[in-house]
Design an enzyme around this catalytic site. Structure first.
Site, mmCIF file in Angstrom:
data_model
loop_
_atom_site.group_PDB
_atom_site.id
_atom_site.type_symbol
_atom_site.label_atom_id
_atom_site.label_comp_id
_atom_site.label_asym_id
_atom_site.label_seq_id
_atom_site.Cartn_x
_atom_site.Cartn_y
_atom_site.Cartn_z
ATOM 1 C CE LYS A 361 93.079 36.202 25.586
ATOM 2 N NZ LYS A 361 94.074 36.783 26.498
ATOM 3 C CB SER A 678 102.742 53.793 15.860
ATOM 4 O OG SER A 678 103.561 53.114 16.765
ATOM 5 C CE LYS A 721 101.356 52.738 20.201
ATOM 6 N NZ LYS A 721 101.135 53.183 18.831
HETATM 7 P P1 ADP Z 1 93.879 34.814 29.529
HETATM 8 O O1 ADP Z 1 92.992 33.703 29.196
HETATM 9 O O2 ADP Z 1 93.396 36.127 28.969
HETATM 10 O O3 ADP Z 1 95.315 34.617 29.219
HETATM 11 P P2 ADP Z 1 93.217 34.143 32.245
HETATM 12 O O4 ADP Z 1 91.758 33.990 32.047
HETATM 13 O O5 ADP Z 1 94.027 32.909 32.345
HETATM 14 O O6 ADP Z 1 93.829 35.040 31.105
HETATM 15 O O7 ADP Z 1 93.473 35.049 33.499
HETATM 16 C C1 ADP Z 1 94.548 34.928 34.388
HETATM 17 C C2 ADP Z 1 94.080 35.062 35.818
HETATM 18 O O8 ADP Z 1 93.677 36.382 36.080
HETATM 19 C C3 ADP Z 1 92.893 34.178 36.144
HETATM 20 O O9 ADP Z 1 93.076 33.646 37.401
HETATM 21 C C4 ADP Z 1 91.735 35.138 36.129
HETATM 22 O O10 ADP Z 1 90.714 34.716 36.983
HETATM 23 C C5 ADP Z 1 92.361 36.408 36.603
HETATM 24 N N1 ADP Z 1 91.658 37.594 36.056
HETATM 25 C C6 ADP Z 1 91.924 38.205 34.896
HETATM 26 N N2 ADP Z 1 91.097 39.253 34.709
HETATM 27 C C7 ADP Z 1 90.292 39.308 35.788
HETATM 28 C C8 ADP Z 1 89.244 40.183 36.181
HETATM 29 N N3 ADP Z 1 88.841 41.201 35.430
HETATM 30 N N4 ADP Z 1 88.620 39.941 37.344
HETATM 31 C C9 ADP Z 1 89.033 38.920 38.120
HETATM 32 N N5 ADP Z 1 90.004 38.091 37.833
HETATM 33 C C10 ADP Z 1 90.651 38.254 36.661
#
Ligand code: ADP
Length: 777
Positions: A361, A678, A721
């Site tokens: 995110k 659930s 799930k």
């Molecule tokens: P969140 O904000 O949802 O907790 P982050 O944005 O901190 O998660 O993501 C954690 C790590 O995983 C980051 O380094 C991010 O770049 C990587 N990441 C997560 N999803 C993807 C994706 N779909 N493609 C590439 N890297 C991803």
């Protein structure tokens, strides 16, 4: 001295008196005194010495003389130049004037010798008096350090109480009145008591004097020190000129102000504050407050914008480059941006990315900022409970600061950044005000062009800021905020997606971070799969990234220390880098059992399976639930019992089971608290199995809410799930019929190899899961 009344010439003393046994000398000049001396010398050399009440009186009348004096012996007379006679006398005994016989040419008196022998105290009392006196004398010498120790020593040797009193009176520094009192006291014991009280008073006075002197001294010292330092400071400032002083700083402010792109109102305010600071003495605390304020206003990017890129196609490219998958999220983000571009109205809802941690995110928000050529700033809202965190503190408050929004702008350095409100669901409110109310104002396009921070005091325009929020779950987002948000779910990743993300992004990122070149370290597919399955248990990829980082760290060391050019990580040597696997799966049981059913659960770290166990025992209808269960789960177990009671005949269960059988439901592996409705059908199925003694198929898992009539209601978190079921080796999953529509949104990859059966009531559940015919077990 046989006569008690004698005729004797009188000499008036000025400012002193003489006590018995005392030898003093004094100078005499007055005619009457000289005459008295001459008369005395013709007659036994005795003279009565009496103090004048008023020392300044040149011609004292008899009224101006004390009544009591000392009969003294003249020991020596010396004539000095200027008709002065120096007299040496020794006091003999106390005398009281009875009569004045004549006043001219000298005063002639009749004096009665005072009886000083009639003290009527015991020896012990006398001893006590002596001791008290000695103690007091010692104390006196202590508080009067300049006092002669020799004199004290001499006094301490006197054992006659009357004489001791006289000696003290003669030797300590007391007033004539006090001495006269002691002279007037004939009784030795009373005289010594009187002396002690005078002595004590003198000691107290000395102490007080000392204290006061000390205080005065300290005060003077401090004042002097301050004065001295101030003078030095002045000299230093003069020496340095204004080089490091205020003038330099003010010039700097004025220069910055000239360059500042800001509304006139802001510039005027800064100018006013600069004028103000000139009048405040440097170094004063007020000066610091005003300086901080000016600096803060100067640092804010009032009218400074980065040039926004509105090229949607390019945006898409950047989003795709940075992130694998997340198709839906990217699509909706791009749509949202397109709408924003087309409509000039800016009151479109705020994007809020909702999903488990580590699902990208934050990082997608960063990518969006990148794609739009906006500066990126992240504001973490987790744990904020004070409105002032958003809006700042008023300047009157000690240590006041602007709130996080203004700070964020400062950090971003432009007035049109992408501002990410991270963990918007983790805010709380308490007596210090509700931060979500302040946030609402920030997000409201009607109001946010005039956002007021308590510290800044001027309206700050936030209408050019692009806000994006993230949250882990919808439930805890404050309701009014929720209305302003466009929720975009970011779901858990499948193992395959994690593989792709790792291979395309995470490994490259981590190699770079650890200074390794591509090719220096390779991780095989199988090794990667094992990391995902056995070393991490998460919805996102945060821990996966961390584990890859761990491998990179160790590999970097090997490259350096062992001079290795390439390192290959395989399933076999993985343990060397990451240790033994941390997670094992709760795989399907070997065989079907009675009273044991596999349920499916959603937790904040992704999906999980849970094995629900039911035991029945002969008893009185008691019902017990153990394991980490929430209230909703307990109620749904009770709903299951009601359903069973209404269906005893069809199910082949004894009608009055609820009176004769004790039921115990247990959910093992309760480390993660589980709640929600659930597990309803799962618990009901387990109870039916236990009550009918028919086993439940070991390769079936189920999820669904149950009603009293046995209907099966839809549930959430289907994707997670199903992923969990697949991971545990389940072959068939029973899901509520009303969830059919959700299945179409789930990637084929997840459902491949899984038989998904839609159920709408408990009859269907039992038919699918319970082995009714024992011979098949
Ligand atoms: P969140 O904000 O949802 O907790 P982050 O944005 O901190 O998660 O993501 C954690 C790590 O995983 C980051 O380094 C991010 O770049 C990587 N990441 C997560 N999803 C993807 C994706 N779909 N493609 C590439 N890297 C991803």
């Amino acid at each position: 001295m046989e006569d008690t009344v004698i005729k004797i010439p009188l000499l008036a003393l000025r400012g002193i008196n003489i006590l018995p046994d005392m030898i003093i000398h004094f100078d005499v000049k007055r005619k009457k005194s000289v005459n008295a001396l001459e008369e005395a010398m013709t007659n036994e050399q005795l003279i009565f010495l009496v103090a004048q009440k008023d020392a300044s009186d040149e011609e004292p009348t008899i009224d101006n003389l004390y009544n009591i004096g000392t009969i003294s012996k003249i020991k020596q007379l010396i004539k000095l130049p200027g008709n002065i006679i120096r007299v040496l006398v020794e006091g003999l005994e106390r005398g009281e004037i009875q009569n004045f016989i004549s006043e001219d040419p000298y005063i002639m008196t009749e004096v009665r010798k005072m009886d000083t022998e009639n003290s009527s105290i015991s020896e012990e009392q006398e001893e006590a008096l002596l001791r008290i006196t000695f103690e007091s004398l010692e104390e006196y010498s202590k508080v009067n350090p300049g006092y002669s120790t020799e004199t004290i020593k001499n006094m301490l040797a006197i054992r006659d109480i009357g004489k001791l009193a006289d000696s003290i009176a003669a030797n300590i520094n007391v007033s004539l009145e006090d001495k006269q009192l002691i002279l007037g006291e004939a009784d030795p014991a009373r005289r010594l008591e009187l002396t002690i009280s005078i002595l004590k008073r003198e000691i107290e006075l000395s102490k007080i004097k000392k204290d006061i002197q000390l205080q005065v001294k300290q005060k003077i010292d401090k004042n002097q020190k301050e004065y001295y330092l101030r003078e030095q400071l002045k000299v230093i400032q003069n020496e340095l000129g204004d080089k490091y002083g205020l003038g330099e700083e003010i010039d700097k402010y004025i220069k910055q102000l000239k360059k500042l792109k800001a509304p006139k109102k802001v510039k005027d305010k800064i100018e006013k504050e600069i004028e103000r600071i000139k009048k405040i003495p440097s170094g004063s605390s007020e000066g610091v407050v005003v300086r901080n304020y000016i600096e803060c206003l100067l640092e804010l990017p009032w009218n400074h914008k980065t040039k926004e890129s509105t090229d949607i196609a390019k945006g898409e490219e950047i989003l795709d480059r940075d992130h694998y998958g997340l198709k839906k999220v990217k699509e909706r983000v791009l749509e949202h941006l397109a709408v924003r571009k087309l409509s000039s109205k800016t009151d479109s809802p705020i994007i809020c990315l909702i999903g488990p941690p580590g699902t990208g995110k934050t990082s997608i928000a960063k990518s969006i900022a990148n794609a739009l050529n906006r500066n990126y700033v992240r504001i973490s809202l987790g744990g904020i409970r004070d409105e002032a965190e958003i809006r700042g503190h008023r300047r009157t408050y000690i240590g006041a600061m602007p709130g996080r929004i203004v700070n964020g702008l400062k950090q971003a350095g432009s007035s049109n950044p992408l501002m990410l409100f991270d963990e918007i669901d983790k805010m709380s409110s308490d007596f210090r005000g509700d931060p979500s109310a302040a946030l609402l104002e920030v997000l409201d396009s009607e109001q946010n062009n005039k956002f007021r921070d308590h510290y800044i005091e001027l309206p700050v325009n936030l209408s050019d800021v692009l806000f994006i929020a993230t949250a882990n779950s919808v439930q805890t987002i404050p309701k009014p905020l929720l209305d302003r948000l466009e929720l975009i779910p970011v779901t858990s990743y499948t193992a395959n997606e994690k593989m792709h993300i790792a291979r395309r992004h995470l490994i490259i990122k981590q190699l770079e971070k650890h200074g390794l070149k591509e090719g220096q370290l390779t991780i095989s597919k199988n090794a990667l799969r094992k990391i995902i399955d056995s070393y991490t248990k998460e919805a996102g990829v945060r821990n996966l990234e961390r584990k890859i980082g761990e491998i990179c760290r160790k590999a970097a060391k090997e490259v350096l220390v062992n001079n290795k050019s390439t390192i290959k990580i395989t399933e076999q040597n993985l343990e060397k880098y990451l240790g033994i696997p941390v997670y094992t799966f709760d795989m399907i049981a070997d065989k079907s059992q009675v009273g044991v059913v596999r349920g499916l659960a959603w937790t904040s770290v992704g999906g999980d399976t849970l094995s629900i166990e039911v035991n029945t025992m002969k008893g009185s209808g008691k019902f017990e639930l153990t394991g980490q269960l929430g209230d909703v789960m307990k109620e749904s177990a009770k709903a299951g019992i009601s359903y069973i009671r209404s269906k005893t005949k069809e199910l082949g269960i004894e009608e009055e089971f609820y009176k004769k059988v004790d039921i115990h439901i247990h959910i093992p592996e309760g480390a993660v608290p589980k709640d929600g409705p659930s597990a309803g059908i799962t618990m009901a199925t387990a109870m039916i199995s236990a009550l009918t003694n028919k086993p439940v198929k070991n390769d079936v898992a189920m999820t669904g809410e149950i009603t009293l009539r046995g209907r099966v209601l839809p549930i959430g978190g289907l994707k997670e799930k199903l992923l969990a079921a697949k991971r545990a080796g389940i072959k068939k999953v029973l899901i509520p019929k009303d969830n059919t529509k959700n299945i179409s949104e789930i990637e084929k990859e997840i459902t491949r190899g899984l038989e998904v059966v839609y159920v709408s009531n408990m009859d269907e559940v039992i038919k699918e899961a319970v082995i009714l015919d024992e011979s098949r077990a």
